[in-house]
Design a protein around this motif. Sequence first.
Motif, PDB file in Angstrom:
ATOM      1  N   LEU A  97       0.825  -1.212   0.000  1.00 27.13           N
ATOM      2  CA  LEU A  97       0.000   0.000   0.000  1.00 27.13           C
ATOM      3  C   LEU A  97       0.858   1.260   0.000  1.00 27.13           C
ATOM      4  N   ALA A  98       1.920   1.260   0.774  1.00 27.68           N
ATOM      5  CA  ALA A  98       2.810   2.417   0.822  1.00 27.68           C
ATOM      6  C   ALA A  98       3.497   2.622  -0.520  1.00 27.68           C
ATOM      7  N   ALA A 102       3.070   5.881  -2.962  1.00 23.94           N
ATOM      8  CA  ALA A 102       4.229   6.652  -3.417  1.00 23.94           C
ATOM      9  C   ALA A 102       4.270   6.732  -4.933  1.00 23.94           C
ATOM     10  N   ALA A 103       3.948   5.627  -5.613  1.00 27.45           N
ATOM     11  CA  ALA A 103       3.923   5.633  -7.082  1.00 27.45           C
ATOM     12  C   ALA A 103       2.843   6.575  -7.586  1.00 27.45           C
ATOM     13  N   ARG A 104       1.691   6.570  -6.943  1.00 29.39           N
ATOM     14  CA  ARG A 104       0.599   7.466  -7.344  1.00 29.39           C
ATOM     15  C   ARG A 104       1.001   8.926  -7.136  1.00 29.39           C
ATOM     16  N   ALA A 105       1.695   9.221  -6.045  1.00 26.79           N
ATOM     17  CA  ALA A 105       2.151  10.582  -5.788  1.00 26.79           C
ATOM     18  C   ALA A 105       3.164  11.027  -6.835  1.00 26.79           C
ATOM     19  N   ASP A 109       2.683  14.120  -9.464  1.00 30.20           N
ATOM     20  CA  ASP A 109       3.678  15.188  -9.611  1.00 30.20           C
ATOM     21  C   ASP A 109       4.125  15.330 -11.062  1.00 30.20           C
ATOM     22  N   ARG A 110       4.341  14.209 -11.733  1.00 34.87           N
ATOM     23  CA  ARG A 110       4.744  14.225 -13.137  1.00 34.87           C
ATOM     24  C   ARG A 110       3.645  14.864 -13.997  1.00 34.87           C
ATOM     25  N   TRP A 111       2.399  14.494 -13.745  1.00 29.58           N
ATOM     26  CA  TRP A 111       1.266  15.040 -14.487  1.00 29.58           C
ATOM     27  C   TRP A 111       1.148  16.550 -14.276  1.00 29.58           C
TER      28      TRP A 111
END
Length: 122
Positions: A97-98, A102-105, A109-111
């Motif tokens: 989950l962590a 982190a990947a979603r964050a 940020d990239r988007w």
Amino acid sequence: MAGRQSVCVAWEVGAQPRIPWPLSTKSRRYSVTLGALRRARVRWQAMAAESRRSGVPIDTDELDARLLDDDETTTTLVVGSWAYAGSGWLEPGDAELAAAAAARAREYDRWRSERSTDSTVG
């Protein structure tokens, strides 16, 4: 009327104290302190909540003594030592989950950075 009495009279009649002179100072010698007023407000809220919950009216006898008591019996627990309990995740699912968060964050940020560069170029 002294500060302590005026607060208690206002509470007894169910009104918010609206007094044109300064009711409190930082000095314990001359007036009600701000800390004492905060403690009294917390006590009043607790008493009012208990009264609403139980349906029993608040007993106004000795109300000022109960609200503005000095709290000499109140204690504060101070923890003087800490122990290292370890690091990392207790369960593999927590680690997953962590990592997903982190990947979603990073993706967000990239988007946002791509979006801001697109709007400044055009």
